[in-house]
Design a protein around this motif. Structure first.
Motif, PDB file in Angstrom:
ATOM      1  N   VAL A 282       0.838  -1.203   0.000  1.00 17.06           N
ATOM      2  CA  VAL A 282       0.000   0.000   0.000  1.00 17.06           C
ATOM      3  C   VAL A 282       0.871   1.250   0.000  1.00 17.06           C
ATOM      4  O   VAL A 282       0.578   2.226  -0.701  1.00 17.06           O
ATOM      5  CB  VAL A 282      -0.972  -0.021   1.202  1.00 17.06           C
ATOM      6  N   PHE A 283       1.957   1.223   0.763  1.00 25.60           N
ATOM      7  CA  PHE A 283       2.885   2.347   0.788  1.00 25.60           C
ATOM      8  C   PHE A 283       3.499   2.581  -0.591  1.00 25.60           C
ATOM      9  O   PHE A 283       3.631   3.719  -1.044  1.00 25.60           O
ATOM     10  CB  PHE A 283       3.982   2.091   1.827  1.00 25.60           C
ATOM     11  N   GLY A 284       3.864   1.498  -1.293  1.00 23.24           N
ATOM     12  CA  GLY A 284       4.439   1.626  -2.634  1.00 23.24           C
ATOM     13  C   GLY A 284       3.445   2.193  -3.633  1.00 23.24           C
ATOM     14  O   GLY A 284       3.801   3.020  -4.475  1.00 23.24           O
ATOM     15  N   VAL A 285       2.194   1.767  -3.538  1.00 24.50           N
ATOM     16  CA  VAL A 285       1.167   2.299  -4.439  1.00 24.50           C
ATOM     17  C   VAL A 285       0.926   3.777  -4.156  1.00 24.50           C
ATOM     18  O   VAL A 285       0.783   4.590  -5.083  1.00 24.50           O
ATOM     19  CB  VAL A 285      -0.133   1.471  -4.311  1.00 24.50           C
ATOM     20  N   ASP A 286       0.905   4.137  -2.882  1.00 22.69           N
ATOM     21  CA  ASP A 286       0.730   5.541  -2.513  1.00 22.69           C
ATOM     22  C   ASP A 286       1.918   6.380  -2.995  1.00 22.69           C
ATOM     23  O   ASP A 286       1.740   7.499  -3.487  1.00 22.69           O
ATOM     24  CB  ASP A 286       0.565   5.667  -1.007  1.00 22.69           C
ATOM     25  N   LEU A 287       3.109   5.832  -2.876  1.00 16.98           N
ATOM     26  CA  LEU A 287       4.296   6.527  -3.356  1.00 16.98           C
ATOM     27  C   LEU A 287       4.269   6.668  -4.879  1.00 16.98           C
ATOM     28  O   LEU A 287       4.688   7.689  -5.429  1.00 16.98           O
ATOM     29  CB  LEU A 287       5.549   5.775  -2.902  1.00 16.98           C
ATOM     30  N   MET A 288       3.755   5.660  -5.559  1.00 17.66           N
ATOM     31  CA  MET A 288       3.627   5.723  -7.016  1.00 17.66           C
ATOM     32  C   MET A 288       2.649   6.830  -7.417  1.00 17.66           C
ATOM     33  O   MET A 288       2.909   7.576  -8.366  1.00 17.66           O
ATOM     34  CB  MET A 288       3.143   4.376  -7.553  1.00 17.66           C
TER      35      MET A 288
END
Length: 75
Positions: free
Chosen positions: A21-27
């Motif tokens: 979820v953190f990676g998607v938010d960062l994306m």
């Protein structure tokens, strides 16, 4: 298997989902950047975070399924 092993596997899978979820938010945040260099670096770092977290989540899930099948088939 001991209960601590199952708890550890579940906690590790939840941790990997958190980083997914953190990676998607960062994306998503990368697309709001105006500097092209910052965009590229943020985009590739988010992709790397997503890749690693998905690989770990899948490996924990496969490990749990294998152990569960082994427990079910033991007489």
């Amino acid at each position: 298997m001991k209960y601590t092993w199952w708890i550890f596997q579940i906690l590790m899978m939840l941790t990997s989902f958190f980083f997914l979820v953190f990676g998607v938010d960062l994306m998503r945040a990368a697309y709001t950047l105006e500097n092209p260099y910052h965009f590229i670096m943020t985009f590739f770092s988010a992709s790397f975070i997503i890749l690693i977290s998905l690989a770990l989540a899948i490996s924990f899930l496969i490990k749990m399924i294998r152990v569960f099948k082994k427990i079910r088939n033991t007489p």
